[in-house]
Design an enzyme around this catalytic site. Structure first.
Site: not given
Lengths: 276, 276
Positions: A23, A49, A166, A168
DNA sequence: CTTGCTAGG
DNA sequence: CCTAACAAG
């Protein structure tokens, strides 16, 4: 706490792979990501990310002893993946040959020669989020369809792969605290979970974590809203997806919930490196 | 440290006015603006760069005991002025009747009846910055021309005025630490300083602060870059500009450099309220 | 360097 | 609620 690799009988033959959605690499660096990595005993780290441009990716993001490869999105400060490795890398490939995988830096793959008779591919994947609306969900669904074809091809080609990232998507009821309340939420939609079923049940991929861990309440992402992480109201959406050659070589898997430099936790899996 | 008004022989007849560019009212509130105001003994406070919309301007920005008036820009989070008063206000006017003064919330004026035979107008002015480029400087220069006409009109009409605010112009060498290095910098340009000369020397307005304080190194703004404020590398660009009826009534003036809730410091002036 | 907005998550 | 870009200062 994750054990040191030295607790294994032959620690030289254990490969420790970490997957972490950071992130924002700049934010997670400030919060101690690299301090944690230094003590993690990781061999290979797959980041998602990263949200950093090449010109911002300065020396402080490249600790000594690591081979570092970044695949940024074209759009500044958005998405992006990276692979960091303490072990030598034979080659690196970026992108998947379709639109947003390539323009948004959503896939980077390192190929290793571990001397086990076959090249090993370790990849970092950042699947799009669909949570910002119908358009985003439609783009995610297109990604899933395109990516499934590639996953099938890798199986047909008998590649050895560990695709961290990730995704999601939660897979099953055990992978989310609030199952009933999220049936209409992107990331927990029936057709998304069916896509994961397809990858595992029909294409033969393995969820490394679930191969050795069957407890509930082990999540990899928590909303920033409220006290979700403190209350462990989480989702398991970060996976190590591997080809079946790794099936009997997964020797440990952890999610490091207390490593708090992102809204995601690092997912760590140990793989035994040996010729059967 | 600014003295309490109670140190004056007849403190009921002293009006304390504060001018402060808050650089975001929400940010300065978090940094203690209202705690400082509560102990400041201020009667009237003129704020600039409030950067708050009416719907965001909630109760925490309106402490009890104060009459509060906001004049926001049309553009969210941009510019804006306000007047806060512990003394009753007779009427409030916003804008100056030309373009950006009105659309960007750059002027608000409160009229008071202090029982001294004439209405007193206390205004908060936020003059545009020209520092972001030639276009910005051109808009600032237009503002100066338009505003000079209004200043002349107020003098012709024999208004009693105290116009506090961020003028974004230093007047003289004494008003800036790095005089020679800023001769080409917006805010220190010869034609801008000549505009202030005109206001004072030809229109007869008074710089309340300089009327009673002649020391150097008293600034009201410091760049956020480097250690400018710690090193006192500053500019005096926040003024109380008043009509000559106040000339002999200015009894004290301070710039409160240690009140650090903005890149500007509060400028405080005490005026004696009496019938001559 | 800072505030606040916006997009994205 | 968090990150980072952006515009403005």
């Amino acid at each position: 706490m994750i054990p040191k690799k030295s607790t294994y009988a032959d620690d030289k033959k254990v490969l420790r792979v970490v997957s972490i959605n950071v992130n924002g690499l700049r934010a997670s660096e400030k919060k101690g990501l690299f301090d944690w990595l230094a003590t993690s005993d990781a061999d290979v780290v797959c980041m998602q990310e990263t949200r950093i441009n090449p010109e911002q990716w300065t020396d402080k993001f490249k600790p000594t002893g690591w081979h570092t490869h970044l695949f940024p999105a074209q759009k500044a400060g958005y998405a992006g993946t990276a692979i960091y490795s303490r072990l030598p890398i034979k080659s690196v490939k970026t992108g998947l040959g379709f639109d947003i995988a390539d323009t948004q830096g959503r896939f980077i793959c390192a190929t290793f020669d571990f001397g086990i008779g076959i090249d090993v591919n370790i990849a970092s994947l950042y699947l799009p989020s669909g949570s910002s609306g119908d358009d985003a969900q439609a783009r995610k669904d297109v990604f899933l369809q395109e990516y499934a074809k590639i996953l099938k091809q890798w199986r047909d080609d008998n590649q050895s792969m560990i695709i961290c990232g990730d995704y999601n998507i939660v897979h099953k009821r055990i992978d989310i605290k609030n199952w009933s309340g999220n049936q209409k939420a992107s990331g927990c939609l029936p057709h998304e979970r069916a896509w994961l079923d397809h990858i595992y049940d029909e294409l033969g991929y393995i969820d490394s974590f679930r191969a050795v861990r069957d407890e509930p309440f082990l999540y990899s992402w928590w909303s920033n809203r409220g006290q979700a992480r403190a209350k462990n109201v989480g989702w398991r959406i970060d996976y190590h997806v591997c080809t079946p050659d790794w099936q009997d070589k997964i020797v440990g898997a952890w999610v490091y919930k207390d490593a708090w430099f992102s809204d995601h936790a690092p997912v760590v899996v140990d793989y035994r490196l040996s010729i059967d």
